[in-house]
Structure formats: C-alpha cells, structure tokens
Design an enzyme around this catalytic site. Structure first.
Site, short mmCIF file in Angstrom:
data_model
loop_
_atom_site.label_atom_id
_atom_site.label_comp_id
_atom_site.label_asym_id
_atom_site.label_seq_id
_atom_site.Cartn_x
_atom_site.Cartn_y
_atom_site.Cartn_z
N THR A 49 0.97 -1.12 -0.13
CA THR A 49 -0.01 0.04 0.13
C THR A 49 0.87 1.25 -0.04
OG1 THR A 49 -0.15 0.16 2.28
CG2 THR A 49 -1.88 -1.08 1.20
N ASN A 50 2.03 1.27 0.41
CA ASN A 50 2.77 2.30 0.56
C ASN A 50 3.55 2.45 -0.89
OD1 ASN A 50 3.38 3.80 3.21
ND2 ASN A 50 3.46 1.61 3.90
N MET A 90 10.54 -6.55 4.59
CA MET A 90 10.64 -7.20 5.69
C MET A 90 12.00 -8.17 6.08
SD MET A 90 8.03 -6.44 7.30
CE MET A 90 6.44 -6.93 7.94
N ILE A 99 16.13 -8.22 6.70
CA ILE A 99 17.26 -7.83 7.10
C ILE A 99 18.38 -7.72 6.31
CG2 ILE A 99 18.78 -7.70 9.14
CD1 ILE A 99 16.83 -8.33 11.13
N LEU A 100 18.93 -6.46 6.08
CA LEU A 100 20.24 -6.28 5.09
C LEU A 100 21.27 -6.07 5.93
CD1 LEU A 100 18.60 -4.84 1.98
CD2 LEU A 100 19.10 -7.27 2.33
N ASN A 149 13.27 4.87 5.11
CA ASN A 149 12.24 3.49 5.61
C ASN A 149 11.22 4.42 6.21
OD1 ASN A 149 11.51 0.85 6.53
ND2 ASN A 149 12.15 1.54 8.48
N HIS A 180 8.58 3.84 9.31
CA HIS A 180 8.59 2.76 10.29
C HIS A 180 7.14 3.22 10.94
CE1 HIS A 180 9.10 0.31 13.72
NE2 HIS A 180 8.92 1.24 14.55
C1 GRF Z 1 3.69 -0.50 6.80
O1 GRF Z 1 3.17 -0.52 8.04
C2 GRF Z 1 5.08 0.18 7.07
O2 GRF Z 1 5.21 1.23 7.85
C3 GRF Z 1 5.80 -1.03 7.40
O3 GRF Z 1 5.36 -2.15 6.94
C4 GRF Z 1 4.01 -1.90 6.22
C5 GRF Z 1 4.01 -2.32 4.88
O4 GRF Z 1 2.90 -2.15 4.31
N1 GRF Z 1 7.24 -0.89 7.46
P1 GRF Z 1 2.64 -2.23 2.59
O5 GRF Z 1 3.27 -3.44 2.26
O6 GRF Z 1 3.07 -0.84 2.33
O7 GRF Z 1 1.08 -2.20 2.61
#
Ligand code: GRF
Length: 208
Positions: free
Chosen positions: A13-14, A91, A93-94, A108, A110
């Site tokens: 979604t981001n 998700m 880690i690098l 990033n 958060h």
């Molecule tokens: C979001 O809550 C972001 O802050 C976190 O992981 C989630 C990703 O959601 N790092 P999406 O895949 O962008 O829907």
C-alpha cells in the site's frame, strides 16, 4: 530526474501511495524505475506490473545468508542505477554492505514515533500491539534514513494520530497508514529527489 527503487515484501500500500504521488505530480524530480520484492507472489508486485514498473523478485530463501543476500540486492540496485532506495514494508534484514554502497540514499517508513517502539522485533502488528499495551495516547509514523542501526538513522519526517480507547492493533495500524504513512512517504521521497533534505550530524533540516 532521480531513479527511485522500492523494496517490498507484502501488500504494497505504501508502494501504491508512491505510484499515485508520482502520477499526480506530488513527487517532483523522481521516477519509480524498479520494484524489488523479497517474496514471490505478493500484491506489491501486481501493483508495479499494473503500472508498467519493472520488477525483480529476489526471494530471501534462495540465498545462503544475510551477507550473500545483501550483496545480490546491492548489485541489483547498482545495476538499476538507483539514486534513492525506499524500504516500503521490506521485511528482510540486510547488512552494512548496502549502507556503505548507498550512504544516506535509503529511506524507511516505520509505523511508530521513533525512538519509541522501534528496533529489532518491532515490525508489522507487533508495533501497534506494543503501543496499545504501553498505553501511549499518540502514535504515528516516521520516515528516516537507513543506517547500520535498525530504525536508528536520522529522522526526516514524523506524523501523529491519536490512540483511542477501543483501538485494536489492526484499527490503529489502518489509522496510521491512511492518515500518516501514505502521505509522509511520498512527501519525503519528493524532498529527497528535490535535494531539499540537509543532513547535519544526526539531524535533518528541510530546505525552504
Ligand atoms: C507499513 O506499516 C510500513 O510502515 C511497515 O510495513 C508496512 C508495509 O505495508 N514498514 P505495505 O506493504 O506498504 O502495505
């Protein structure tokens, strides 16, 4: 025009917020040129394809360890001539190899107000569970530069929402995404692409 590469692992979604912001002109001087996913079959890849953005799938499980995986992702980003790398729900880690290759060129998002509720183990719904358990009255999201320290790089932008008495982790997560994340991330990306983020020590300043 800067090349923006987006790292994803999930629903995206981001990523969608970034695609929409590019289309509507919110993101100035930047173009999403590649999406790299650490998982096959995730919806973020579908979003990229629907918008004609080239994708690479690099499953973490295909690599022996973090170092080998980081090297492969770093090489891919160098090949893509990335100017900015956005972790959008990535998700995996690098290690520090990628930080050395792209210093202060990675950001990033958060889903909490750093330095609270961040670092190892604070991802996904765990963040919002911890927020509710502690009983804080506001939460939000933070966009920051990626450094060797997990969630520890210089903060670029933060935004807040209230925490309500009857919130569940899912409800709070949704409020933060809709009201903060999907707006803040495109804003930060545009500021970076316009060279408007000044870094002084551990602090950032937004140039007028
Ligand atoms: C979001 O809550 C972001 O802050 C976190 O992981 C989630 C990703 O959601 N790092 P999406 O895949 O962008 O829907």
């Amino acid at each position: 025009m800067k090349n923006i590469c987006v790292l994803v692992s999930g629903g995206g979604t981001n990523l969608q917020a970034l695609i929409d912001a590019e289309k509507s002109g919110v993101i100035k001087n930047g173009k999403i040129t590649c999406v790299i996913s650490s998982k096959e079959g995730v919806y973020a890849l579908e979003r990229a394809k629907q918008n004609g953005i080239p994708t690479r799938v690099m499953p973490r499980k295909d690599y022996a360890d973090v170092a080998t995986y980081t090297k492969a992702v770093t090489d891919a980003l160098l090949e893509e001539k990335a100017d900015l790398i956005v972790y959008a729900g990535f998700m995996t880690i690098l290690d520090e190899q990628i930080v050395k290759a792209f210093p202060y060129k990675m950001i990033n998002i958060h889903p909490a107000l750093i330095p609270s509720f961040c670092g190892k183990g604070y991802y996904g719904l765990h963040v919002h569970e911890a927020v509710l358990q502690r009983g804080v009255k506001i939460s939000g999201a933070t966009v920051h530069f990626v450094t060797e320290v997990c969630d520890g790089g210089p903060i670029i932008l933060q935004g807040t929402v209230p925490v309500l008495d009857d919130d569940t982790p899912e409800v709070l997560q949704k409020r933060i995404m809709e009201n903060v994340e999907w707006k803040l991330l495109p804003q930060a990306v545009s500021l970076f692409c316009e060279d408007k983020i000044e870094l002084v020590g551990e602090r950032t300043y937004i140039k007028k």
